[in-house]
Scaffold this motif. Structure first.
Motif, PDB file in Angstrom:
ATOM      1  N   ILE A 191     -38.079   0.818 -10.831  1.00 29.61           N
ATOM      2  CA  ILE A 191     -36.960   1.759 -10.946  1.00 29.61           C
ATOM      3  C   ILE A 191     -35.696   1.039 -10.477  1.00 29.61           C
ATOM      4  CG2 ILE A 191     -38.417   3.800 -10.665  1.00 29.61           C
ATOM      5  CD1 ILE A 191     -36.109   3.119  -7.872  1.00 29.61           C
ATOM      6  N   SER A 192     -34.556   1.452 -11.022  1.00 24.69           N
ATOM      7  CA  SER A 192     -33.308   0.718 -10.801  1.00 24.69           C
ATOM      8  C   SER A 192     -32.225   1.639 -10.244  1.00 24.69           C
ATOM      9  CB  SER A 192     -32.814   0.096 -12.106  1.00 24.69           C
ATOM     10  OG  SER A 192     -33.779  -0.785 -12.636  1.00 24.69           O
ATOM     11  N   ASN A 193     -31.452   1.130  -9.316  1.00 22.81           N
ATOM     12  CA  ASN A 193     -30.230   1.774  -8.839  1.00 22.81           C
ATOM     13  C   ASN A 193     -29.039   0.938  -9.279  1.00 22.81           C
ATOM     14  OD1 ASN A 193     -31.764   3.671  -7.341  1.00 22.81           O
ATOM     15  ND2 ASN A 193     -31.835   2.302  -5.578  1.00 22.81           N
ATOM     16  N   VAL A 194     -27.928   1.627  -9.603  1.00 27.84           N
ATOM     17  CA  VAL A 194     -26.668   0.943  -9.870  1.00 27.84           C
ATOM     18  C   VAL A 194     -25.747   1.231  -8.691  1.00 27.84           C
ATOM     19  CG1 VAL A 194     -24.789   0.592 -11.510  1.00 27.84           C
ATOM     20  CG2 VAL A 194     -27.024   1.352 -12.329  1.00 27.84           C
ATOM     21  N   ILE A 195     -25.295   0.181  -8.015  1.00 26.62           N
ATOM     22  CA  ILE A 195     -24.466   0.321  -6.817  1.00 26.62           C
ATOM     23  C   ILE A 195     -23.158  -0.425  -7.050  1.00 26.62           C
ATOM     24  CG2 ILE A 195     -24.362   0.081  -4.323  1.00 26.62           C
ATOM     25  CD1 ILE A 195     -26.766   1.698  -5.199  1.00 26.62           C
ATOM     26  N   GLY A 196     -22.027   0.295  -6.954  1.00 26.85           N
ATOM     27  CA  GLY A 196     -20.712  -0.315  -7.142  1.00 26.85           C
ATOM     28  C   GLY A 196     -19.834  -0.093  -5.928  1.00 26.85           C
ATOM     29  N   TYR A 197     -19.122  -1.138  -5.509  1.00 24.59           N
ATOM     30  CA  TYR A 197     -18.293  -1.081  -4.301  1.00 24.59           C
ATOM     31  C   TYR A 197     -16.816  -1.213  -4.658  1.00 24.59           C
ATOM     32  CZ  TYR A 197     -22.664  -2.091  -1.776  1.00 24.59           C
ATOM     33  OH  TYR A 197     -23.943  -2.049  -1.284  1.00 24.59           O
ATOM     34  N   LEU A 198     -16.015  -0.269  -4.174  1.00 21.96           N
ATOM     35  CA  LEU A 198     -14.557  -0.385  -4.202  1.00 21.96           C
ATOM     36  C   LEU A 198     -14.121  -0.572  -2.763  1.00 21.96           C
ATOM     37  CD1 LEU A 198     -11.801  -0.273  -5.579  1.00 21.96           C
ATOM     38  CD2 LEU A 198     -11.884   2.223  -5.402  1.00 21.96           C
ATOM     39  N   LYS A 199     -13.803  -1.808  -2.402  1.00 22.78           N
ATOM     40  CA  LYS A 199     -13.570  -2.162  -1.003  1.00 22.78           C
ATOM     41  C   LYS A 199     -12.297  -1.503  -0.469  1.00 22.78           C
ATOM     42  CE  LYS A 199     -17.137  -4.784  -0.251  1.00 22.78           C
ATOM     43  NZ  LYS A 199     -17.043  -6.237  -0.174  1.00 22.78           N
ATOM     44  N   GLY A 200     -12.385  -0.999   0.754  1.00 24.40           N
ATOM     45  CA  GLY A 200     -11.226  -0.468   1.453  1.00 24.40           C
ATOM     46  C   GLY A 200     -10.446  -1.590   2.116  1.00 24.40           C
ATOM     47  N   GLN A 219       0.824  -1.209   0.000  1.00 23.69           N
ATOM     48  CA  GLN A 219       0.000   0.000   0.000  1.00 23.69           C
ATOM     49  C   GLN A 219       0.856   1.256   0.000  1.00 23.69           C
ATOM     50  OE1 GLN A 219      -3.255  -0.166  -0.014  1.00 23.69           O
ATOM     51  NE2 GLN A 219      -3.895   1.910   0.363  1.00 23.69           N
ATOM     52  N   GLU A 220       0.587   2.131  -0.950  1.00 28.83           N
ATOM     53  CA  GLU A 220       1.304   3.390  -0.976  1.00 28.83           C
ATOM     54  C   GLU A 220       0.755   4.318   0.084  1.00 28.83           C
ATOM     55  OE1 GLU A 220       1.706   5.253  -4.791  1.00 28.83           O
ATOM     56  OE2 GLU A 220       1.467   3.363  -5.829  1.00 28.83           O
ATOM     57  N   PRO A 221       1.571   5.181   0.617  1.00 21.94           N
ATOM     58  CA  PRO A 221       1.044   6.135   1.601  1.00 21.94           C
ATOM     59  C   PRO A 221       0.062   7.083   0.939  1.00 21.94           C
ATOM     60  CG  PRO A 221       3.296   6.715   0.969  1.00 21.94           C
ATOM     61  CD  PRO A 221       3.009   5.387   0.356  1.00 21.94           C
ATOM     62  N   ASN A 222      -1.002   7.421   1.671  1.00 18.85           N
ATOM     63  CA  ASN A 222      -1.994   8.351   1.143  1.00 18.85           C
ATOM     64  C   ASN A 222      -1.504   9.768   1.387  1.00 18.85           C
ATOM     65  OD1 ASN A 222      -4.008   6.380   0.414  1.00 18.85           O
ATOM     66  ND2 ASN A 222      -4.199   5.994   2.617  1.00 18.85           N
ATOM     67  N   TRP A 266      -3.105   0.036  -5.700  1.00 20.49           N
ATOM     68  CA  TRP A 266      -3.554   0.939  -4.647  1.00 20.49           C
ATOM     69  C   TRP A 266      -5.021   0.677  -4.320  1.00 20.49           C
ATOM     70  CZ3 TRP A 266      -7.483   4.567  -4.583  1.00 20.49           C
ATOM     71  CH2 TRP A 266      -7.518   5.429  -3.469  1.00 20.49           C
ATOM     72  N   THR A 267      -5.385   0.828  -3.068  1.00 15.34           N
ATOM     73  CA  THR A 267      -6.787   0.781  -2.650  1.00 15.34           C
ATOM     74  C   THR A 267      -6.998   1.821  -1.557  1.00 15.34           C
ATOM     75  OG1 THR A 267      -6.219  -0.996  -1.110  1.00 15.34           O
ATOM     76  CG2 THR A 267      -7.257  -1.642  -3.195  1.00 15.34           C
ATOM     77  N   PRO A 268      -8.208   2.340  -1.428  1.00 19.46           N
ATOM     78  CA  PRO A 268      -8.476   3.305  -0.357  1.00 19.46           C
ATOM     79  C   PRO A 268      -8.552   2.598   0.995  1.00 19.46           C
ATOM     80  CG  PRO A 268     -10.495   2.824  -1.552  1.00 19.46           C
ATOM     81  CD  PRO A 268      -9.388   2.117  -2.278  1.00 19.46           C
TER      82      PRO A 268
END
Length: 794
Positions: free
Chosen positions: A428-437, A157-160, A484-486
């Motif tokens: 009606i539709s929602n689009v939900i996307g996850y970028l895991k920490g 992991q790079e430093p933020n 990299w990840t948050p």
């Protein structure tokens, strides 16, 4: 006591804080997780304390050793005296963790020389060398075969830091946003589910692995088979909402526009009554009119703006009106905007599926029979038709001076209002996307846009909103692919059903309410990011105002001109509503708007006009404004998602409360005293917990986790149980920039004038008092937890 007589921390204390930061940085660089069991945590704290003792014995740390020895010999176990100097909101709390990555030579403190031994014989050295060589060769062989079977570990992991954020944000380019925007509009008009699927495919193609389509069956109020009409009984003339006469030719030419000029969830049917001009429908307007006119079952001619539509309609309904003709005065619009001959659509839904109020529209849910949400027949009309109804000439502009529309005092107008709309269940539709920490995966930073669910209304604003969020996702995933990840999970959301009352976001949030109450730390909105091209308008809850201002100035460094950083906490339109008013989540939004032409311009965005041209391209041909919004939004999202300590400011909340109680109108000693206590406690919290402390236990990851848990719930105390229709339950948000006081208190004062009763005012004061008291108790509890938990372990 660790500080000098003036109350300023001594150099030794500051050096200890620096030493703490160095150890903490070393922990983060090695990828230490905060999720340790209790034994590991204690062992970690002890190891850190032991390392610090060794560090303090190093040459060059004599002043540390001296100061520490004094404290040990005196037996001081309590915390040192706090610096009680007032902390201005402009002083960034982030200084407490920005030094985590400083001092690159720090690692040298742990690199100790191995003492030489003169007692080792030649044979002993040879024996050790041979053994090491055999082990080395054996290790190479094992490593060679193991490498074939085991996957390589992920990139460290790079430093933020700001440099990393800049690397991500520089990939956001105007031409990319423009291309995404055009791709979204390339195919023929589709329904909600088709557009949602297109967005899902786009996000998946960028590399976002966890993307979901979430559907809900909800009750929508749609136009009927024929247009609503307004008929002048005096002359018998019939008009469509746009102001055009009722005839077959007009109906064929403008069928879609005519159908979609309506108020969703209005009462249905016909009403013939006198037209009464109520201007903006304020309390003063109603008092003036009711003094001379019986308004029962009559039709109000109402201007949009100045205050929320639902609030004004509630006043008209209570007064006894039967119907409302709603229009926008041309004097309230920018001169560059010509919408005089266009009617519009509004929604009378306060939020979510009307058939499932307060709970999600999932299979098996009880559906309530709520075909309309008001007893009023409400019909939006164009300014052209409003002029005809008040018998004014077409041209009401004289030498650059706009004359507001007003009905003459003489003469009565009898009109017939016919409203035909149909309620039906739609998906009606929602689009939900996850970028895991990776460090705090159970903490969510939500960034939301919306997509269209109306056939003709809202124009291309939804594509503008979706293009910006997709461009940020595209730039982010380029860095993610490099390893990299948050720290925290970023949730990308594209909401459906926004124009009917933020239905998609409400249903999703109601469905996951318990999870979101615990996990969401912030909501970043991209609702209609480019509404004009003259003014950058940042809106943020008090705890995020400083972050918004800093992000604006840091992104401005790259440009030649810097706009003024005037961040406000005012009610904003869009899907942030549930998160602000039901979850108490800090929220933020950047958008470009046109300079407001009058003090009545607030809440005009509640009207959705039909836009057949590519309006965002007309406002921003180069898409440079879109790029600026994407980078500002990306900057704050990255900081909230990746900073070790949440960049929230407790003191700014206390200052906002004090500012909202200023003025001669509110002189309640108990309120003012409580607000003063809240500020004092917030200052202590800011100085004692948001800055490095001397206690070695604070280096433990659990300490950071506890602090973040306190920070993410700072604003939850300010949710009142009841608020008038259209007003926020979160009292930290004002109605507009002109008013600085709590909106619930302003409304209560108006209510007293209208009903000559003080009961509403007392109830509102009690709500505000309880909110401030609850916040004071929460801040104090945060201080007590840290003091008792870690002092008891000494």
């Amino acid at each position: 006591m660790g500080e000098n007589e003036s109350g300023v921390p001594s150099p030794s204390q500051q050096d200890k804080k620096m030493a703490y930061h160095k150890v903490n940085a070393d922990q983060r660089a090695q990828g230490h997780s905060p999720y340790l069991d209790s034994d590991d945590l204690q062992a970690t704290a002890l190891d850190l304390e032991w390392d610090m003792e060794k560090e303090l014995e190093e040459p060059g740390f004599d002043h540390f050793r001296l100061d520490g020895a004094i404290q040990r010999h005196l037996g001081h176990s309590q915390s040192p005296d706090l610096d009680l100097e007032p902390i201005q909101p402009s002083s960034s709390p982030k200084g407490r963790f920005q030094r985590l990555q400083e001092d690159p030579d720090y690692v040298s403190h742990y690199m100790r020389q191995t003492p030489k031994s003169n007692r080792c014989s030649f044979f002993q050295i040879l024996k050790v060398f041979c053994t090491a060589l055999i082990v080395f060769i054996f290790g190479i062989v094992i490593g060679y075969y193991t490498r074939k079977k085991c996957p390589s570990p992920p990139t460290s992991q790079e430093p933020n830091n700001p440099h990393l954020y800049h690397e991500i944000l520089k990939e956001i380019k105007a031409e990319n946003i423009q291309q995404i925007y055009r791709d979204l509009l390339r195919s023929p008009r589709e329904d909600d589910v088709d557009i949602a699927m297109k967005i899902l495919v786009q996000w998946t193609s960028q590399g976002l692995e966890d993307v979901r389509l979430v559907n809900y069956s909800v009750l929508l109020d749609l136009p009927g088979s024929s247009s609503n009409t307004v008929t002048l009984k005096n002359s018998g003339e019939c008009f469509y909402p746009s102001g055009q006469r009722c005839n077959r030719e007009t109906k064929m030419l403008h069928s879609q526009d005519l159908l979609y000029s309506y108020a969703a969830y209005s009462a249905k049917g016909a009403l013939e009554a006198e037209l009464v001009d109520v201007q903006y429908g304020t309390v003063e307007d109603l008092i003036r009119i009711q003094a001379t006119t019986n308004v029962t079952k009559k039709i109000a001619l109402l201007k949009l703006g100045q205050s929320p539509l639902l609030y004004k309609l509630s006043l008209l309904e209570d007064a006894g009106f039967g119907g409302v003709l709603l229009y926008i005065d041309p004097c309230d619009l920018p001169k560059t905007t010509d919408l005089a001959d266009k009617a519009f659509m509004v929604s009378l839904n306060s939020g979510g599926d009307p058939s499932t109020p307060g709970y999600a529209s999932i299979d098996g849910s009880y559906r309530q029979n709520r075909l309309n949400l008001t007893t009023l027949l409400v019909q939006p009309v164009s300014a052209v038709l409003a002029k005809k109804l008040v018998s004014l000439p077409e041209d009401t502009v004289q030498k650059d001076k706009c004359i507001p529309l007003q009905m003459p005092a003489t003469g009565k107008k009898i009109i017939s209002l016919n409203i035909q709309s149909v309620t039906t269940y739609k998906t009606i539709s929602n689009v939900i996307g996850y970028l895991k920490g990776t460090v705090f995966p159970d903490r969510y930073v939500i960034i939301g846009s919306h997509h269209s669910s109306l056939n003709t209304y809202g124009g291309q604003e939804w594509a503008s909103s979706t293009a910006v969020i997709t461009a940020f996702l595209q730039a982010l995933m380029l860095k993610v692919k490099k390893g990299w990840t948050p720290d925290r999970t970023i949730v990308f959301c594209s909401w459906g059903g926004t124009s009917f009352g933020n239905i998609g976001s409400y249903e999703w949030a109601e469905d996951l309410k318990r999870v979101l109450q615990r996990n969401v730390v912030a909501y970043v909105s991209l609702h209609n990011p480019v509404r004009g091209n003259t003014t950058l308008h940042p809106v943020a809850s008090p705890s995020l105002q400083q972050l918004a201002a800093e992000s604006q100035s840091s992104n401005c460094v790259e440009k030649t001109r810097c706009p003024g950083s005037n961040v406000s906490s005012v009610q904003i339109q869009g899907d942030s509503d549930y998160f602000i008013n039901h979850l108490g989540v800090p929220a933020m939004q950047f958008s470009y708007e046109d300079i407001k032409t009058s003090e009545n311009s607030s809440f005009l965005s509640e009207a959705l006009f039909p836009v057949h041209t590519t309006k965002p391209e007309e406002l921003d041909p180069s898409f440079s404004l879109h790029e600026t919004i994407a980078k500002l939004t990306g900057q704050v999202t990255l900081q909230i998602a990746s900073e070790p300590v949440l960049p929230f400011n407790a003191l700014d909340i206390a200052l906002e409360v004090q500012n909202s109680l200023k003025g001669d109108d509110i002189d309640i000693p108990q309120l003012l005293a409580l607000a003063s206590q809240l500020r004092d406690t917030a200052e202590l919290f800011q100085s004692d917990e948001m800055r490095p402390a001397n206690d070695p236990k604070e280096r433990a990851p659990i300490r950071v986790r506890m602090l973040n848990d306190v920070l993410q719930s700072l604003e939850k105390s300010f949710l009142v149980h009841r608020a008038p229709p259209g007003l926020y339950r979160n009292i930290l948000y004002r109605l507009d920039e002109r008013t600085s006081q709590f909106s619930v208190l302003l409304e209560a004062r108006e209510h007293c004038k209208l009903h000559l009763s003080n009961e509403t005012m007392q109830a509102a004061l009690s709500e505000v008092l309880n909110s401030i008291s609850s916040a004071q108790a929460y801040f104090k509890a945060g201080l007590d937890v840290f003091e008792s938990t870690f002092a008891g372990k000494k």
